[in-house]
Design a protein around this motif. Sequence first.
Motif, mmCIF file in Angstrom:
data_model
loop_
_atom_site.group_PDB
_atom_site.id
_atom_site.type_symbol
_atom_site.label_atom_id
_atom_site.label_comp_id
_atom_site.label_asym_id
_atom_site.label_seq_id
_atom_site.Cartn_x
_atom_site.Cartn_y
_atom_site.Cartn_z
ATOM 1 N N VAL A 93 0.843 -1.169 -0.067
ATOM 2 C CA VAL A 93 -0.109 0.014 -0.004
ATOM 3 C C VAL A 93 0.760 1.339 0.129
ATOM 4 N N GLU A 130 -3.794 9.384 1.364
ATOM 5 C CA GLU A 130 -4.593 8.253 1.198
ATOM 6 C C GLU A 130 -4.211 6.782 1.611
ATOM 7 N N ARG A 134 -5.291 4.059 4.360
ATOM 8 C CA ARG A 134 -5.489 2.619 4.160
ATOM 9 C C ARG A 134 -4.389 1.647 5.074
#
Length: 215
Positions: A93, A130, A134
């Motif tokens: 991620v 973002e 996450r």
Amino acid sequence: MNTRRVSRDGTALLRRLREPAPPRPEQCGLCGRDLPPGHRHLVDVEERALACTCTACGLLFQQHGAAGGRYRTVPDRCLVDPDGEPDERVWSVLGVPVGTVFLFRNAVLDRLLAFYPGPAGATESEVDEEAWQRALGTSRLAAALEPDVEALLLRRAEGRVACYLVPIDVCYELVGRLRRCWHGFDGGAEARAELDAFFEQLAVRARPLPAAVTA
């Protein structure tokens, strides 16, 4: 004249001259006082630099807003969340290219930054907000993190991810230790052993995150 004695005295003098001088103690960056080992540090948030500090000067900047907020004393807490260990998806991620990373929020820039220890020091990368949310943004350690003076230090090894909330100076200590022993592309056996020892010490030092802890 006793030439034998003169010769001996001269040899001893030359030996003393060849010996390296004992290192001078580090000094407080504010008042100049000599500092003992294990002293505290300040962060200059505008210059993004660490400064050594004595106890008295460090106490002056523990309060938010002291000196207009430019200097902040680095806390000494080291925390772990036994119930909130991240998984390996954090790496994909965040796009972390190596096995060890530390992340902190720079308040002046209002940005999240990631740093990767390596042979030249620490490589800096900006973190997408973002992606942070996450990967780690909802964790209790992330919620407790203080900008500029604390970081989340993560290591991926053997199928698990160790994550600690640490003082920012701990991260730069790790950077310096790895830089001194790094060999080749991946650091080599000596750097891996240094990394293992460092995280073993962190595991001993870290305390469980209290239920009500906040930044």
